[in-house]
Motif scaffolding. Structure first.
Motif, PDB file in Angstrom:
ATOM      1  N   VAL A  34       0.877  -1.305  -0.009  1.00 42.33           N
ATOM      2  CA  VAL A  34       0.062   0.165   0.093  1.00 42.33           C
ATOM      3  C   VAL A  34       0.880   1.237  -0.031  1.00 42.33           C
ATOM      4  O   VAL A  34       1.515   1.628  -0.875  1.00 42.33           O
ATOM      5  N   LEU A  35       0.882   2.228   0.930  1.00 41.38           N
ATOM      6  CA  LEU A  35       1.586   3.533   0.830  1.00 41.38           C
ATOM      7  C   LEU A  35       2.667   3.978   1.570  1.00 41.38           C
ATOM      8  O   LEU A  35       3.016   3.380   2.345  1.00 41.38           O
ATOM      9  N   ALA A  36       3.029   5.218   1.104  1.00 35.74           N
ATOM     10  CA  ALA A  36       4.494   5.611   1.776  1.00 35.74           C
ATOM     11  C   ALA A  36       4.382   7.192   2.161  1.00 35.74           C
ATOM     12  O   ALA A  36       3.712   7.774   1.414  1.00 35.74           O
ATOM     13  N   GLN A 106       1.406  -0.622   1.817  1.00 38.78           N
ATOM     14  CA  GLN A 106       1.079  -1.755   2.469  1.00 38.78           C
ATOM     15  C   GLN A 106       1.560  -3.118   1.880  1.00 38.78           C
ATOM     16  O   GLN A 106       1.167  -3.191   0.718  1.00 38.78           O
ATOM     17  N   ILE A 107       2.309  -3.944   2.446  1.00 42.65           N
ATOM     18  CA  ILE A 107       2.746  -5.295   1.943  1.00 42.65           C
ATOM     19  C   ILE A 107       2.184  -6.461   2.814  1.00 42.65           C
ATOM     20  O   ILE A 107       2.420  -6.212   3.987  1.00 42.65           O
ATOM     21  N   ARG A 108       1.646  -7.446   2.147  1.00 42.06           N
ATOM     22  CA  ARG A 108       1.507  -8.606   2.719  1.00 42.06           C
ATOM     23  C   ARG A 108       2.671  -9.516   3.165  1.00 42.06           C
ATOM     24  O   ARG A 108       3.097  -9.958   2.030  1.00 42.06           O
ATOM     25  N   VAL A 109       3.250  -9.680   4.321  1.00 40.03           N
ATOM     26  CA  VAL A 109       4.350 -10.094   4.583  1.00 40.03           C
ATOM     27  C   VAL A 109       4.192 -11.673   5.030  1.00 40.03           C
ATOM     28  O   VAL A 109       5.150 -12.444   4.911  1.00 40.03           O
ATOM     29  N   ALA A 166       7.449   4.942   3.769  1.00 40.71           N
ATOM     30  CA  ALA A 166       7.038   4.015   4.819  1.00 40.71           C
ATOM     31  C   ALA A 166       6.350   2.855   4.395  1.00 40.71           C
ATOM     32  O   ALA A 166       5.971   2.543   3.241  1.00 40.71           O
ATOM     33  N   VAL A 167       6.478   1.645   5.134  1.00 38.09           N
ATOM     34  CA  VAL A 167       5.944   0.563   4.676  1.00 38.09           C
ATOM     35  C   VAL A 167       4.991   0.049   5.836  1.00 38.09           C
ATOM     36  O   VAL A 167       5.571   0.071   7.265  1.00 38.09           O
ATOM     37  N   ALA A 168       3.715  -0.615   5.589  1.00 40.87           N
ATOM     38  CA  ALA A 168       2.947  -1.108   6.741  1.00 40.87           C
ATOM     39  C   ALA A 168       2.967  -2.650   6.462  1.00 40.87           C
ATOM     40  O   ALA A 168       2.499  -2.915   5.411  1.00 40.87           O
ATOM     41  N   LEU A 202      16.479  -0.424   4.237  1.00 43.82           N
ATOM     42  CA  LEU A 202      16.031  -0.048   3.081  1.00 43.82           C
ATOM     43  C   LEU A 202      15.490   1.269   2.904  1.00 43.82           C
ATOM     44  O   LEU A 202      14.871   1.791   1.974  1.00 43.82           O
ATOM     45  N   ASP A 203      15.775   2.020   4.100  1.00 40.79           N
ATOM     46  CA  ASP A 203      15.481   3.526   4.079  1.00 40.79           C
ATOM     47  C   ASP A 203      13.971   3.509   4.206  1.00 40.79           C
ATOM     48  O   ASP A 203      13.183   4.552   3.550  1.00 40.79           O
ATOM     49  N   LEU A 204      13.183   2.837   4.887  1.00 42.56           N
ATOM     50  CA  LEU A 204      11.808   2.874   4.973  1.00 42.56           C
ATOM     51  C   LEU A 204      11.239   2.778   6.383  1.00 42.56           C
ATOM     52  O   LEU A 204      11.993   2.283   7.279  1.00 42.56           O
ATOM     53  N   SER A 205      10.338   3.606   6.919  1.00 43.42           N
ATOM     54  CA  SER A 205       9.768   3.620   8.273  1.00 43.42           C
ATOM     55  C   SER A 205       8.832   2.462   8.258  1.00 43.42           C
ATOM     56  O   SER A 205       7.740   2.290   7.592  1.00 43.42           O
ATOM     57  N   PRO A 206       9.049   1.643   9.348  1.00 47.24           N
ATOM     58  CA  PRO A 206       8.133   0.351   9.511  1.00 47.24           C
ATOM     59  C   PRO A 206       6.862   0.638  10.218  1.00 47.24           C
ATOM     60  O   PRO A 206       6.936   1.116  11.248  1.00 47.24           O
TER      61      PRO A 206
END
Length: 289
Positions: A34-36, A106-109, A166-168, A202-206
């Motif tokens: 999803v979004l960042a 948004q990523i389904r992990v 950012a990644v959720a 990877l420079d993303l806010s979790p």
């Protein structure tokens, strides 16, 4: 941990609850991501891949949008957009960044879908039981970090490359379901902490989607939380480790009257709204304090 912003904070938003407007038609349910986040007002936009900052002084003042179906409405008056990075175009993220919006993907992990572009990369022995209500989806064996990490890292890189900050992480609670694997609380905790560390590399806010039982343990590892229906489920208080640490809690209900549930969630310091389950552009946000 509080992180200082690299840009001025966004201006305040209206404090009124908006009337329920017309709903847009739904499109096919979006998968995976999803979004960042993006920059604040009157300053240069943060370059793609730069991790989103969440100023502590704004922790209880965000407005947000969560859209997974339909063409992205870039005009919504929200500071934060949660989107699917596969369906969201670079033109849409550029338009949002031009409006100084923070973007979260948004990523389904913890699950696999046969329709995912990278589905062939998952080894067969890491695929478990079917996910209820989602044909073609299966739970993943999150103990197999060696097999999952390269695939998830590339998903995170897709977010960063499209301009998300950012990644959720979603489906990060397999231990609570019948996955076909003997996953326990500690297996999930270890996996989720690895995800947070991977995002930072990877420079993303979790950010953590749901997984409410592990919030107390994981709040130090993640920068924000995304929650569905804590009011209906009567578990909003369990999200306070994020709010008490001045970290955003992005909350959504799918039923009920915002004038009723906002009293609880805004009081807790959450950014709350009412949405349709199809997660199109329509939203009815709670007022800010």
């Amino acid at each position: 941990m509080r992180m200082r912003p690299a840009w001025p904070v966004p201006r305040g938003r209206s404090v009124r609850v908006l009337p329920r407007g017309p709903r847009r038609g739904a499109v096919a349910l979006a998968a995976v991501l999803v979004l960042a986040p993006v920059a604040g007002c009157h300053t240069p936009v943060v370059p793609p891949g730069a991790p989103t900052r969440w100023p502590a002084e704004l922790a209880h003042r965000w407005q947000w949008q969560w859209q997974l179906t339909g063409q992205v409405d870039v005009t919504v008056d929200a500071d934060v957009y949660l989107l699917d990075p596969v369906r969201t175009t670079s033109a849409e993220t550029a338009a949002l960044r031009a409006r100084d919006r923070r973007l979260v993907c948004q990523i389904r992990v913890g699950t696999y879908a046969s329709t995912d572009p990278d589905a062939s990369r998952f080894p067969a022995d890491a695929l478990g039981a079917a996910v209820a209500g989602r044909p073609g989806s299966q739970w993943l064996d999150v103990r197999r970090w060696d097999a999952l990490e390269p695939v998830l890292a590339d998903r995170f890189r897709l977010c960063r490359g499209k301009g998300f900050g950012a990644v959720a992480v979603d489906d990060a609670d397999g231990y609570r379901h019948r996955t076909g694997f003997p996953l326990d609380f500690d297996d999930q905790l270890r996996f989720n902490r690895r995800l947070a560390a991977l995002a930072r590399r990877l420079d993303l806010s979790p950010g953590l989607v749901d997984d409410v039982p592990q919030v107390a343990a994981l709040a130090p590892d993640f920068d924000f939380a995304v929650n569905q229906e804590c009011v209906r489920r009567r578990e909003c208080a369990k999200l306070l480790p994020f709010a008490d640490a001045d970290k955003p809690v992005f909350h959504v209900e799918y039923t009920g009257d915002p004038t009723a549930f906002c009293v609880t969630t805004v009081g807790y310091g959450f950014a709350s709204m009412l949405k349709d389950r199809k997660l199109d552009a329509w939203r009815d946000p709670c007022p800010q304090l």
